[in-house]
Design a protein around this motif. Structure first.
Motif, short mmCIF file in Angstrom:
data_model
loop_
_atom_site.label_atom_id
_atom_site.label_comp_id
_atom_site.label_asym_id
_atom_site.label_seq_id
_atom_site.Cartn_x
_atom_site.Cartn_y
_atom_site.Cartn_z
N TYR A 1 41.43 -34.40 30.28
CA TYR A 1 41.04 -33.78 29.02
C TYR A 1 41.97 -34.23 27.90
O TYR A 1 43.13 -34.57 28.13
N ARG A 2 41.44 -34.20 26.72
CA ARG A 2 42.26 -34.44 25.53
C ARG A 2 42.51 -33.12 24.83
O ARG A 2 41.65 -32.22 24.80
N GLN A 3 43.68 -32.99 24.26
CA GLN A 3 44.00 -31.88 23.36
C GLN A 3 44.17 -32.47 21.97
O GLN A 3 44.97 -33.41 21.80
N LEU B 1 44.06 -33.06 35.17
CA LEU B 1 44.01 -31.79 35.90
C LEU B 1 43.92 -32.09 37.40
O LEU B 1 42.86 -32.48 37.91
N ASP C 1 48.57 -31.54 35.00
CA ASP C 1 48.40 -30.11 35.24
C ASP C 1 48.39 -29.91 36.76
O ASP C 1 47.37 -30.14 37.42
N GLN D 1 45.54 -21.70 32.00
CA GLN D 1 44.68 -22.16 33.07
C GLN D 1 43.24 -21.68 32.85
O GLN D 1 43.01 -20.56 32.43
N SER E 1 41.20 -22.83 30.61
CA SER E 1 40.79 -22.87 29.20
C SER E 1 40.24 -24.22 28.77
O SER E 1 39.92 -24.42 27.60
N TYR E 2 40.09 -25.17 29.69
CA TYR E 2 39.61 -26.49 29.31
C TYR E 2 38.13 -26.44 28.96
O TYR E 2 37.34 -25.72 29.59
N SER E 3 37.75 -27.23 27.98
CA SER E 3 36.35 -27.31 27.54
C SER E 3 35.74 -28.64 27.97
O SER E 3 36.39 -29.69 27.86
N SER E 4 34.51 -28.58 28.46
CA SER E 4 33.85 -29.82 28.87
C SER E 4 33.71 -30.80 27.71
O SER E 4 33.62 -32.01 27.91
N THR F 1 35.91 -31.64 25.72
CA THR F 1 37.12 -32.44 25.54
C THR F 1 37.43 -33.30 26.76
O THR F 1 38.48 -33.94 26.81
N GLN F 2 36.53 -33.33 27.72
CA GLN F 2 36.76 -34.17 28.91
C GLN F 2 36.46 -35.63 28.56
O GLN F 2 35.41 -35.94 28.00
#
Length: 544
Positions: free
Chosen positions: A103-105, A121, A187, A334, A336-339, A341-342
């Motif tokens: 993922y990117r932030q 991850l 992660d 943990q 909180s990732y959004s698809s 941003t994958q």
């Protein structure tokens, strides 16, 4: 061979606890149901003070064919994997695949610059694409590199151990990211790190099975030994002053520091020193190269460097320092990732391939991690203690095995892992009724053919037993500590063999065979006991 034997003994002794079982040698003679041919093997002089246990049943009916001391708790070593890996296979399913996303932030501008962090991850994928054959199977060898230092040699699998990280990096580049103006983070919070036999804390991210392979080749007397290592990464490099001495000199290969605690710091180097005698023939393979390994003690730090370097090869610039501690403080909450941003993902081979790998080569870290993955899937158990408790519940309810019949401290059979023959047979019979029995059966080493049973050939000296080759599918287990009566000498606390036999009669039987407390002088004696158990399994094939 003597330095190799000594190194093996010291390593086993360091991870073992001293356990004594009461000898039951006299009780062997009191069981008339065991055939004389098997009794003759069990009564060899080396087993004078040893304890044997055996249970053999018809797999379908459950009828007991032979039984000896099967209610006793015996040290079973890696036969413990029949429980942990079997439970994981039953829980996850043969076709389960591990998905490792990236993922990117932050945002990516028109020029491809990510202002923020890139996060891998970790999913607990044991190989991360590093053992992938073109046909979709996981590459294994009969002498795995995870035991190179213990056994004195290994055969390296041929796939690129960095293949999965290279694939992820290429996908990041294909997603339009050219520069990462931030950091790269692993992660590794899938489960709580657990200590592996005093060596390091296992985490759910792996590169080359958490080892660095050192390859040593032949040279003339007085010359430096040619060497190389893999993976090549700034996280850890290798230097060597190992030289070839006279033919009468001794083999003496030292790796230092071992384990290296510097991974995540710049300039982390392993040194190989010592001597190889001219004309030395490497054990197991009888040919060069000779393999040794350094332990990767900080898997997340190491994987972070590997990923940053893979990104560079893919044309992605990372402004952060490649060699540093994994910056876990940058991780989001943990879950909180959004698809949206994958930017990449690695999908593994089916789990049945991992089971085959773990069982065929008796991969200890793989079995321990399998227990953790089972615990997560079964009851969201994130610690080793909780995973063991979850397994105990399943063994009790699903397989009807009372907890009083075994004692497990990890998933691989380390230390004082014990079980009764009755418990082992119950697990074998229970697994035979599950939908995953076929991959479970196929994953076991096969007598005289592959895995840890590939080299068992003693039974072939008897023509009447030669047909057993390929008919015994079983897990091996070895446990060596110090001799209680001679503290500087090794002692075979436990040697066990358990699995299935497609008998000459046409019946399929389940069996477990264990011997405890055998005085030995070194690895040659261990292999001799190993051969004896293989011969007994061949006798069972013939008799039933």
């Amino acid at each position: 061979m003597s330095p190799t034997i000594d190194r093996q003994w010291k390593r086993w002794a360091a991870i073992a606890s001293a356990i004594l079982l009461v000898s039951c040698g006299d009780s062997i003679n009191s069981n008339p149901t065991v055939p004389d041919s098997i009794m003759q093997v069990m009564q060899k002089p080396i087993y004078k003070s040893a304890t044997w246990s055996m249970r053999v049943v018809d797999l379908d009916s459950g009828d007991v064919i032979y039984d000896m001391n099967s209610s006793a708790q015996m040290l079973i070593g890696s036969v413990r994997k029949l429980f942990s890996v079997g439970s994981a296979l039953n829980q996850l399913g043969a076709q389960h695949q591990f998905v490792t996303p990236v993922y990117r932030q932050g945002t990516v501008n028109a020029s491809g610059t990510l202002t923020g962090n890139l996060i891998l991850l970790a999913s607990g994928d044991l190989t991360m694409g590093g053992r992938a054959n073109p046909d979709g199977t996981i590459a294994i060898t009969n002498f795995d590199h995870n035991e190179a230092d213990s056994l004195g040699n290994a055969i390296l699998a041929t796939p690129d151990p960095l293949a999965g990280f290279n694939s992820l990096a290429a996908q990041v580049a294909a997603a339009g990211i050219k520069t990462i103006n931030g950091d790269v983070v692993i992660d590794d919070r899938l489960f709580e790190p657990f200590n592996f036999r005093g060596e390091f804390n296992v985490r759910p991210i792996f590169v080359n099975d958490d080892v660095v392979d050192v390859t040593l080749n032949q040279s003339a007397e007085g010359s430096a030994v040619p060497f190389d290592w893999r993976p090549k990464t700034a996280a850890f490099s290798v230097q060597s002053t190992l030289a070839t001495g006279s033919a009468t000199s001794g083999l003496d290969i030292k790796l230092a520091p071992e384990p290296p605690l510097c991974i995540g710091s710049s300039g982390c180097v392993g040194n190989v020193t010592g001597n190889v005698p001219a004309g030395f023939v490497p054990p197991l393979t009888n040919a060069y190269p000779l393999i040794r390994t350094f332990r990767v003690t900080e898997p997340s730090n190491y994987a972070r460097t590997v990923f940053i370097e893979a990104l560079a090869r893919a044309g992605v610039t990372v402004t952060a320092t490649p060699v540093a501690a994994n910056p876990v403080q940058l991780l989001p909450a943990q879950g909180s990732y959004s698809s949206a941003t994958q930017v990449a993902q690695l999908t593994s081979q089916p789990y049945e391939q991992y089971v085959r790998y773990v069982m065929k080569v008796s991969y200890n870290i793989g079995a321990d991690t399998s227990l953790m993955l089972f615990g997560l899937a079964n009851n969201n158990a994130k610690t080793l203690t909780d995973a063991l408790a979850a397994e105990q519940s399943v063994l009790t309810t699903t397989f009807k095995i009372p907890s009083s019949q075994y004692h497990f401290i990890d998933g691989s059979g380390g230390g004082d892992s014990t079980a009764s023959g009755t418990a082992v047979i119950a697990m074998l019979r229970g697994m035979s009724t599950t939908p995953v029995f076929s991959p479970y059966f196929d994953a076991l080493p096969v007598l005289g053919v592959d895995g840890s049973l590939a080299t068992i050939t003693a039974f072939e000296s008897d023509a009447t037993l030669a047909g057993a080759k390929g008919q015994v599918h079983a897990k091996t287990g070895t446990y060596v500590t110090e001799n209680p009566n001679a503290p500087t000498s090794p002692f075979l606390r436990g040697q066990s063999l358990a699995g299935y036999i497609d008998a000459k009669s046409g019946h399929r039987i389940a069996f477990v065979l264990t011997v405890n407390n055998v005085p030995i002088s070194g690895i040659i004696d261990v292999l001799s006991v190993f051969q004896d158990e293989g011969t007994i399994s061949a006798m069972l094939w013939k008799l039933q």
